[in-house]
Scaffold this motif. Structure first.
Motif, mmCIF file in Angstrom:
data_model
loop_
_atom_site.group_PDB
_atom_site.id
_atom_site.type_symbol
_atom_site.label_atom_id
_atom_site.label_comp_id
_atom_site.label_asym_id
_atom_site.label_seq_id
_atom_site.Cartn_x
_atom_site.Cartn_y
_atom_site.Cartn_z
ATOM 1 N N ALA A 1 -17.828 -138.522 -3.634
ATOM 2 C CA ALA A 1 -18.922 -137.739 -3.057
ATOM 3 C C ALA A 1 -18.388 -136.388 -2.596
ATOM 4 O O ALA A 1 -17.365 -136.323 -1.929
ATOM 5 C CB ALA A 1 -19.522 -138.495 -1.880
ATOM 6 N N ALA A 2 -19.088 -135.297 -3.043
ATOM 7 C CA ALA A 2 -18.627 -133.959 -2.663
ATOM 8 C C ALA A 2 -19.173 -133.634 -1.293
ATOM 9 O O ALA A 2 -20.218 -133.021 -1.157
ATOM 10 C CB ALA A 2 -19.106 -132.956 -3.698
ATOM 11 N N GLN A 3 -18.506 -134.054 -0.293
ATOM 12 C CA GLN A 3 -18.946 -133.767 1.074
ATOM 13 C C GLN A 3 -17.719 -133.787 1.977
ATOM 14 O O GLN A 3 -16.681 -134.340 1.604
ATOM 15 C CB GLN A 3 -19.951 -134.813 1.532
ATOM 16 N N TRP A 4 -17.852 -133.131 3.089
ATOM 17 C CA TRP A 4 -16.732 -133.146 4.020
ATOM 18 C C TRP A 4 -16.679 -134.475 4.727
ATOM 19 O O TRP A 4 -17.687 -134.981 5.169
ATOM 20 C CB TRP A 4 -16.877 -132.034 5.058
ATOM 21 N N ARG A 5 -15.537 -135.090 4.806
ATOM 22 C CA ARG A 5 -15.417 -136.317 5.585
ATOM 23 C C ARG A 5 -14.385 -136.059 6.669
ATOM 24 O O ARG A 5 -13.574 -135.138 6.560
ATOM 25 C CB ARG A 5 -15.030 -137.495 4.698
ATOM 26 N N SER A 6 -14.433 -136.902 7.693
ATOM 27 C CA SER A 6 -13.486 -136.714 8.795
ATOM 28 C C SER A 6 -12.090 -137.059 8.291
ATOM 29 O O SER A 6 -11.950 -137.821 7.324
ATOM 30 C CB SER A 6 -13.856 -137.637 9.951
ATOM 31 N N PRO A 7 -11.063 -136.536 8.931
ATOM 32 C CA PRO A 7 -9.704 -136.876 8.512
ATOM 33 C C PRO A 7 -9.476 -138.389 8.546
ATOM 34 O O PRO A 7 -8.844 -138.934 7.645
ATOM 35 C CB PRO A 7 -8.828 -136.163 9.530
ATOM 36 N N THR B 1 -7.830 -135.858 -6.168
ATOM 37 C CA THR B 1 -8.765 -134.902 -5.562
ATOM 38 C C THR B 1 -8.773 -135.062 -4.046
ATOM 39 O O THR B 1 -8.879 -134.084 -3.313
ATOM 40 C CB THR B 1 -10.192 -135.075 -6.117
ATOM 41 N N LEU B 2 -8.591 -136.309 -3.610
ATOM 42 C CA LEU B 2 -8.582 -136.574 -2.175
ATOM 43 C C LEU B 2 -7.390 -135.883 -1.510
ATOM 44 O O LEU B 2 -7.518 -135.344 -0.402
ATOM 45 C CB LEU B 2 -8.497 -138.090 -1.944
ATOM 46 N N ALA B 3 -6.263 -135.881 -2.209
ATOM 47 C CA ALA B 3 -5.060 -135.243 -1.654
ATOM 48 C C ALA B 3 -5.323 -133.755 -1.422
ATOM 49 O O ALA B 3 -4.957 -133.201 -0.378
ATOM 50 C CB ALA B 3 -3.886 -135.427 -2.596
ATOM 51 N N VAL B 4 -5.991 -133.118 -2.411
ATOM 52 C CA VAL B 4 -6.325 -131.696 -2.273
ATOM 53 C C VAL B 4 -7.230 -131.510 -1.060
ATOM 54 O O VAL B 4 -7.035 -130.606 -0.238
ATOM 55 C CB VAL B 4 -7.021 -131.182 -3.556
#
Ligand code: ADP
Length: 627
Positions: free
Chosen positions: A225-231, A255-258
């Protein structure tokens, strides 16, 4: 040679050299200047190109960023809930509240306080679960809380506690049903750490190996999902994806690492906001309105403050530089060798052009001029060399001519003086006896013969020089030639007290030769043997045949010839100058003439000589020429 000659020669050479060297030097200078100018011109052209390219890049970037900014303002004013398109170069947009940056993943929604009934059931459940360690009783309380739940948050947290207590009580089927329900319902509901409740349910399902199909599907879906998630969500997702170990999971991990890296950078920016804000405000002062951008981070990002509307809080926007610059061009924050400031409207931003983009084109003309110059120089040098050689030759000829005249006059004077003195004595009748008279007459005849020979030599020499010397070949006995020469020299030999021994091996070679010319050559050798005998008074002549050649050796025991001189004595006018040869008359013509004659008969002359011990001149003529 006159005294003025060396000076004239020097002047001629100097004139010649200056005639060649001055224009050549001028031409070389000219070519160097032209090449340098050309190089400067191309250097200037390159720097102009650089400036133009920079202007164009700045224009392009400004237009692109301006468009992005406007788009974002519209998005914020209009449908602010809409997410950024995945291919957008905008990395993040964060509202600024009282100089503090609201992180993109911060949830600003406030939840209503839970109902008292719900809170009561929750507390009861917790007391049973953790104090009394009665999981089954705790499950009953949580079930009650679930029934009492009104908001999604209440429902989802109750499901999570219920699932946990079912699992503790060993009611795995109920636990699974509860967690699956949470998985379906609670994707959008997060706890205080910003982690969706569904993700906890998925973690539990995957950990206990129950029904991992829907759980892993949820994890993959959530990660893409292209959305900001919390750390926190990011790190949990990362560990679950690692556990899945599928190609799709590996792709999401990348992609998650980026995303996590970006998150870290955004967090760092938020922490450092106080300092960065100063730079940003300075940046906006450097350009009119809010058209200024600031470089930040490793990539770097381009940051700007956007005011969506006069009533709304300003928004900090970060754009990926990599996604907006043309291919090959790199933006940097810190200056490095080869980078140039991007300039107006951009703070802390340097441009690095692709290597060789503004390389000065190789000076083709330089190579061309170089080759032209070397051709010109080469021909000038060649012409100079040829001219100099001609001048030297001419001077040499002049020198030879004057030398020749001097030597020949001297040679002529000696016999003439002798003839005149003897003739005068006879005339005055002072000869005394008949024997003396006869001696005087013999001397006169001998000296006249010497004169004739000399005149012949001079004429021969001039014929040879002009290439007009001819030979009349006939069958000739070598013995006769040698004896004729000896006969000619009989009188001077006896006068000077010489003993001449002629020996032969008896082969009596007969040659096809010009007897007169050959006699002249032998006479020259014999004459030299007499002239250069010093104190010695014996001369030998040997005739014979050896290795298909007829030979005549003329051997004297006189002054000899130094090794260095031996190679020069056959050159015209060459005379050895030493104490021994001083006062001996000669024109330096005898040996060159003899050599010419012998070579005309396809023969050779060689010399073996030792200073102080005498010389042997050998004439060898091939017998093929035998009649
Ligand atoms: P010229 O005798 O008139 O000088 P030649 O051409 O006959 O000229 O000889 C050249 C030089 O070679 C002489 O000047 C002399 O120095 C040297 N030379 C020739 N023959 C002899 C010889 N038999 N012994 C020593 N030196 C000789």
């Amino acid at each position: 040679m006159s005294l003025a000659d060396p000076r004239r020669r020097a002047r001629r050479i100097a004139l010649l050299l200056s005639a060649i060297l001055i224009p050549t030097a001028a031409l070389t200078l000219l070519v160097f200047r032209v090449v340098r100018q050309e190089n400067e011109l191309s250097e200037r052209r390159a720097s102009e190109q650089r400036r133009e390219a920079l202007d164009q890049l700045r224009r392009e970037l400004t237009a692109r960023l301006q468009a992005l900014r406007l788009e974002e303002v519209n998005r914020l004013i209009g449908e602010s809930g809409r997410r950024l398109p995945p291919d957008s170069p905008i990395v993040f947009v964060a509202p600024m509240v009282q100089d503090r940056m609201i992180l993109p993943w911060e949830d600003s929604r406030t939840t209503a306080p839970p109902a008292p009934e719900f809170v009561r059931s929750q507390r009861g459940g917790e007391s049973r679960e953790f104090r009394e360690h009665d999981a089954a009783a705790a499950a009953a309380s949580y079930r009650h809380a679930l029934d009492a739940a009104r908001s999604p948050w209440e429902r989802c947290s109750a499901r999570l506690w219920l699932g946990r207590s079912y699992l503790k009580a060993g009611m795995t089927v109920d636990a699974e049903v509860t967690d699956h329900a949470a998985l379906q319902e609670c994707g959008d509901v997060s706890d205080a750490d910003g982690v969706p409740f569904a993700l906890y349910a998925a973690e539990r399902l995957l950990a206990s190996g129950r029904g991992d199909g829907p759980a892993s599907a949820y994890v993959l879906r959530s990660a893409s999902a292209a959305q900001w998630r919390s750390p926190n969500e990011g790190f949990i997702l990362q560990s679950l994806l690692r556990r899945l170990a599928s190609p799709a999971a590996a792709e999401r991990l990348r992609t998650l690492a980026v995303e996590i890296r970006n998150q870290e950078q955004i967090s760092a920016l938020a922490q450092d906001m106080h300092h960065q804000l100063g730079s940003l405000q300075q940046a906006s002062r450097s350009a009119p309105g809010d058209l200024s951008w600031m470089g930040y981070g490793d990539e770097p990002w381009l940051l700007t403050l956007v005011s969506p509307a006069s009533f709304a809080a300003p928004v900090l926007m970060g754009v990926s530089s990599r996604r907006i610059v043309p291919a090959g061009v790199t933006l940097r924050v810190a200056p490095a060798p080869g980078t140039v400031p991007l300039g107006e409207g951009f703070v802390d931003l340097q441009v690095e052009w692709p290597a060789g983009r503004f390389a000065v084109p190789p000076a083709v003309s330089g190579v061309l001029y170089g080759s032209i110059l070397s051709v010109v120089l080469g021909s000038a040098l060649l012409a100079g060399y040829l001219l100099l050689r001609d001048v030297y030759r001419e001077m040499e000829t002049a020198e030879i001519r004057s030398h020749f005249v001097a030597s020949v006059s001297h040679e002529l004077k000696t016999p003439l003086t002798s003839i005149r003195a003897h003739a005068e004595t006879l005339l005055m009748g002072r000869a005394g006896s008949a024997e003396m008279t006869s001696d005087y007459l013999k001397t006169i005849v001998s000296e006249s013969e010497r004169l004739t020979r000399l005149v012949h030599s001079v004429l021969d020499f001039s014929r040879i020089e002009q290439g007009r010397k001819t030979y009349h070949l006939q069958a000739t006995r070598l013995d006769d030639v040698v004896r004729s020469a000896a006969k000619t020299m009989e009188y001077p030999l006896s006068q000077l007290g010489f003993t001449l021994t002629i020996s032969s091996d008896g082969s009596g070679p007969i040659l096809l030769a010009d007897p007169e010319a050959l006699t002249q050559a032998i006479l020259n050798l014999l004459g030299n043997a007499i002239k250069y005998s010093g104190e010695a008074r014996s001369i030998e002549m040997r005739i014979g045949t050896r290795h298909g050649e007829a030979f005549v050796d003329v051997v004297d025991h006189g002054i000899g010839i130094a090794r260095d001189d031996q190679s020069h004595i056959f050159e015209r006018f060459h005379r050895v100058s030493s104490i021994e040869t001083a006062g001996i008359a000669g024109a330096g013509l005898g040996l060159p003439l003899a050599l010419h004659v012998v070579e005309a008969h396809r023969g050779r002359i060689s010399v073996v000589s030792h200073p102080g011990r005498g010389s042997t001149f050998s004439v060898r003529i091939p017998l093929q020429a035998q009649a």
